[in-house]
Design a protein around this motif. Structure first.
Motif, PDB file in Angstrom:
ATOM      1  N   LYS A   1      -5.284   5.840  -1.035  1.00  0.00           N
ATOM      2  CA  LYS A   1      -4.348   4.745  -0.821  1.00  0.00           C
ATOM      3  C   LYS A   1      -4.336   3.883  -2.077  1.00  0.00           C
ATOM      4  CE  LYS A   1      -6.463   3.012   2.673  1.00  0.00           C
ATOM      5  NZ  LYS A   1      -7.020   2.504   3.956  1.00  0.00           N
ATOM      6  N   LEU A   2      -3.150   3.676  -2.624  1.00  0.00           N
ATOM      7  CA  LEU A   2      -2.986   2.811  -3.787  1.00  0.00           C
ATOM      8  C   LEU A   2      -2.462   1.470  -3.299  1.00  0.00           C
ATOM      9  CD1 LEU A   2      -2.954   2.449  -6.889  1.00  0.00           C
ATOM     10  CD2 LEU A   2      -0.586   3.293  -6.846  1.00  0.00           C
ATOM     11  N   ILE A   3      -3.226   0.408  -3.545  1.00  0.00           N
ATOM     12  CA  ILE A   3      -2.870  -0.922  -3.065  1.00  0.00           C
ATOM     13  C   ILE A   3      -2.583  -1.810  -4.271  1.00  0.00           C
ATOM     14  CG2 ILE A   3      -3.606  -2.900  -1.707  1.00  0.00           C
ATOM     15  CD1 ILE A   3      -5.570   0.220  -1.212  1.00  0.00           C
TER      16      ILE A   3
ATOM     17  N   GLU B   1       0.839  -1.201   0.000  1.00  0.00           N
ATOM     18  CA  GLU B   1       0.000   0.000   0.000  1.00  0.00           C
ATOM     19  C   GLU B   1       0.875   1.252   0.000  1.00  0.00           C
ATOM     20  OE1 GLU B   1      -3.657   0.624   2.540  1.00  0.00           O
ATOM     21  OE2 GLU B   1      -2.283   1.971   3.592  1.00  0.00           O
ATOM     22  N   PHE B   2       0.498   2.203  -0.866  1.00  0.00           N
ATOM     23  CA  PHE B   2       1.198   3.487  -0.958  1.00  0.00           C
ATOM     24  C   PHE B   2       0.213   4.583  -0.554  1.00  0.00           C
ATOM     25  CE2 PHE B   2       2.981   0.532  -3.979  1.00  0.00           C
ATOM     26  CZ  PHE B   2       4.354   0.658  -3.797  1.00  0.00           C
ATOM     27  N   ARG B   3       0.527   5.291   0.510  1.00  0.00           N
ATOM     28  CA  ARG B   3      -0.329   6.394   0.926  1.00  0.00           C
ATOM     29  C   ARG B   3      -0.071   7.597   0.016  1.00  0.00           C
ATOM     30  NH1 ARG B   3      -0.899   6.489   7.524  1.00  0.00           N
ATOM     31  NH2 ARG B   3      -0.637   4.240   7.882  1.00  0.00           N
ATOM     32  N   ILE B   4      -1.139   8.094  -0.596  1.00  0.00           N
ATOM     33  CA  ILE B   4      -1.017   9.258  -1.461  1.00  0.00           C
ATOM     34  C   ILE B   4      -1.408  10.477  -0.632  1.00  0.00           C
ATOM     35  CG2 ILE B   4      -1.614  10.238  -3.699  1.00  0.00           C
ATOM     36  CD1 ILE B   4      -0.282   7.433  -3.785  1.00  0.00           C
ATOM     37  N   ASN B   5      -0.390  11.161  -0.119  1.00  0.00           N
ATOM     38  CA  ASN B   5      -0.600  12.312   0.760  1.00  0.00           C
ATOM     39  C   ASN B   5      -0.340  13.625   0.028  1.00  0.00           C
ATOM     40  OD1 ASN B   5      -1.035  10.522   2.858  1.00  0.00           O
ATOM     41  ND2 ASN B   5       1.058  10.669   3.639  1.00  0.00           N
ATOM     42  N   ALA B   6      -1.040  14.655   0.454  1.00  0.00           N
ATOM     43  CA  ALA B   6      -0.785  16.004  -0.060  1.00  0.00           C
ATOM     44  C   ALA B   6       0.399  16.585   0.707  1.00  0.00           C
ATOM     45  CB  ALA B   6      -2.027  16.871   0.101  1.00  0.00           C
TER      46      ALA B   6
END
Length: 596
Positions: A385-387, A333-338
């Motif tokens: 979240k990109l999983i 999982e990649f957290r896509i944060n601002a």
């Protein structure tokens, strides 16, 4: 259960709305004013305002949430994660109102949500532990006493909460007072309580954890292990399941300790036991998160178990009906944060002007926002979240590289450039079978170039807007020309943080929002110290006329639930310091002058 009130916001609220729909349950959203048109609000069967702008006025107000639950005829409450998810008083208020609490019993939350008490239970359960204080400390003096006995570095940690907020690591004696005060402020803002305890900080450990489920009949299972070592500011950015490169003995210790701790605490529902693995391979208990975790999807992907729907079943008293499930494949999982990794992951609220998510085999996206929506400064920076899942870790990494290259977000900096770099970094990709990342690897060893991103290089402004109105108490959405929407906002209530029509692709759209400008107000020959982001002043460290050196803290800003010290970019005397604690400043706002 018939109808579930979701006491949260963002992508986790969207996740629960979807689980409710899958299970044939009604869903009720609540929202703060900045979330008027948020995705979870528009997706739920119905939505109710909490009449306020801050967390304390809305998502942390127990009375308001219970009132909405009763008025909406909801018969259950799911807290998501963060906010009140680990608040035993909230759990009791829900059950006292005759509603079903979709979470662990209040006494288990108190026993394990209190990190100090959790350490006592872990000790009784036979789990391995690092040294720490028996109770919350009363002030910075006790932190210094602990450090004098056990040595630096020490971790100052919020006793009630998680997610890396209210966690500070002091490496030297002179840092303790400021870091203790900062930890208390962050914990109070995020969780409503500021108590902190101290423990010996392990340098360069891996962070591993177990996703667990427990029923009301004494059954406890471990769904999977996870590795969450890629962190910045002690907050996770990348997580994967199962945790790679663990020995059989280490895995057995994680499973047996987790089950013993949860059984001893009388746990029911979903929970996560967190551990550190030292450089010598030793496993040490860290804490229990008495809630669903941000990273729960990777455990779902490798086992096929819907954890949110399992929480529904367990809350109604059903037995688990199965043992520890086997894991198949690998999920990351990649957290896509601002946030801008080129500016030390500086929070970057703003409006999304381009949104092209990836798709294809093994790709899942859990998003809390869509194109045209505004990511507000007052809440956390998580956009989505990109999983990514593959038959093996190597395949998952290959798919991740492809999917991250496809992902486009415009309008604000994001962490996508970091993710694209890290999936091919040998320390993380581990082609030789040795994982070399640790919880401070990003700050200390990650070497890929991360140019600061320029949020100005985004799509052109839209020509149409979506506004929200209420007619006879019913919430309606209307699409109108932008000029008319501006007039309506001026005459009444402006749409806050919601979709504003289809944002054009535009010739100026830029993949991932990457740019090359340097942080405004930092460096160069200007005497003006500028705020690099929108935020709220929570501390003023320098006074008018005070002489400071480059690198000294002048003020501390809070944005997206994280504190950001703003330091002097040159030597000089502080003049024109007009800000005050509690004031909100915009990106580029002048804080003071540094006169020679």
């Amino acid at each position: 259960m018939r109808k579930v009130l979701i006491a949260n916001r963002g992508e986790i609220a969207v996740r629960i709305v979807r689980a409710c729909r899958d299970a044939g349950l009604g869903s009720v959203a609540v929202y703060a004013e900045p979330d008027l048109d948020a995705l979870h609000v528009t997706m739920a069967d119905e939505a109710h305002s909490l009449t306020g702008t801050t967390s304390q006025q809305t998502y942390l107000d127990i009375d308001k949430i219970i009132k909405v639950a009763i008025e909406s005829d909801a018969d259950a409450v799911h807290p998501g994660y963060g906010f009140l998810a680990e608040n035993a008083d909230f759990a009791r208020a829900v059950t006292n109102a005759g509603l079903t609490w979709i979470g662990p019993p209040p006494q288990a939350i108190e026993a394990l949500g209190d990190k100090v008490q959790a350490r006592r239970i872990a000790r009784e359960a036979g789990a391995p532990l690092t040294p720490g204080t028996q109770d919350p400390v009363s002030g910075a003096d006790e932190v210094l006493e602990f450090a004098a006995e056990h040595g630096f570095p020490v971790a100052i940690k919020a006793a009630f909460g998680g997610g890396g907020r209210g966690l500070k690591v002091a490496w030297r004696e002179e840092e303790v007072i400021d870091l203790y005060e900062s930890a208390v402020r962050e914990a109070t803002a995020a969780f409503g309580r500021g108590e902190c305890f101290v423990e010996r900080y392990l340098d360069r450990p891996r962070h591993v954890e177990t996703q667990c489920l427990a029923d009301a009949h004494g059954g406890v299972v471990v769904i999977s292990t996870r590795d969450c070592s890629l962190q910045r500011r002690h907050q996770k950015l990348v997580e994967e399941a199962p945790a790679p490169f663990l020995s059989v003995a280490q895995t057995e210790a994680l499973y047996s300790s987790s089950k013993a701790i949860l059984r001893l605490a009388g746990y029911v529902g979903a929970g996560t036991c967190e551990f550190l693995v030292g450089q010598d391979g030793a496993v040490s208990f860290l804490e229990v998160n008495t809630r669903l975790q941000v990273e729960h999807p990777v455990s779902e992907e490798v086992t096929g178990i819907d954890l949110v729907r399992e929480m529904f079943r367990l809350a109604e008293g059903e037995p688990l009906g199965y043992d520890d499930p086997p894991a198949r494949g690998h999920s990351i999982e990649f957290r896509i944060n601002a946030e801008d990794p080129g500016r030390n992951f500086l929070p970057a609220p703003g409006t999304i002007t381009a949104w092209t998510p990836p798709s294809g085999p093994g790709v899942r996206l859990d998003a809390g926002y869509a194109n045209g929506m505004t990511v507000p400064q007052v809440f956390d920076s998580l956009i989505a979240k990109l999983i990514i899942t593959g038959a093996s870790r190597a395949e998952a990494l290959q798919r991740a590289a492809r999917a991250l290259a496809e992902f486009e977000v415009g309008g604000m900096p994001t962490v996508l450039p970091f993710h694209r770099a890290v999936v091919t970094d040998p320390a993380f990709a581990a082609p030789d079978g040795v994982l070399r990342v640790h919880t401070r690897w990003i700050e200390t060893e990650f070497a890929a170039e991360m140019p600061p991103q320029d949020p100005a290089e985004v799509a052109d402004s839209p020509e149409r807007d979506k506004i929200t109105v209420e007619v006879a108490g019913k919430r309606l959405e209307v699409i109108v020309p932008t000029t008319l929407a501006a007039g309506a906002a001026g005459a009444g209530r402006a749409p806050a943080g919601g979709p504003r029509g289809a944002r054009g692709g535009g010739p100026h759209r830029k993949r991932g929002g990457q740019g090359g400008s340097s942080p405004r107000g930092q460096g160069g020959t200007s005497n003006t110290l500028l705020s690099p982001m929108q935020g709220t002043i929570v501390k003023i460290a320098a006074s008018e006329g005070q002489r400071v050196s480059a690198g000294d803290v002048v003020v501390v800003l809070e944005a997206m639930k994280m504190e950001q010290p703003l330091t002097a970019h040159k030597d000089g005397a502080v003049t024109g310091l007009s800000v005050e604690v509690g004031q909100t400043v915009t990106a580029g706002a002048a804080i003071c002058q540094l006169e020679d």
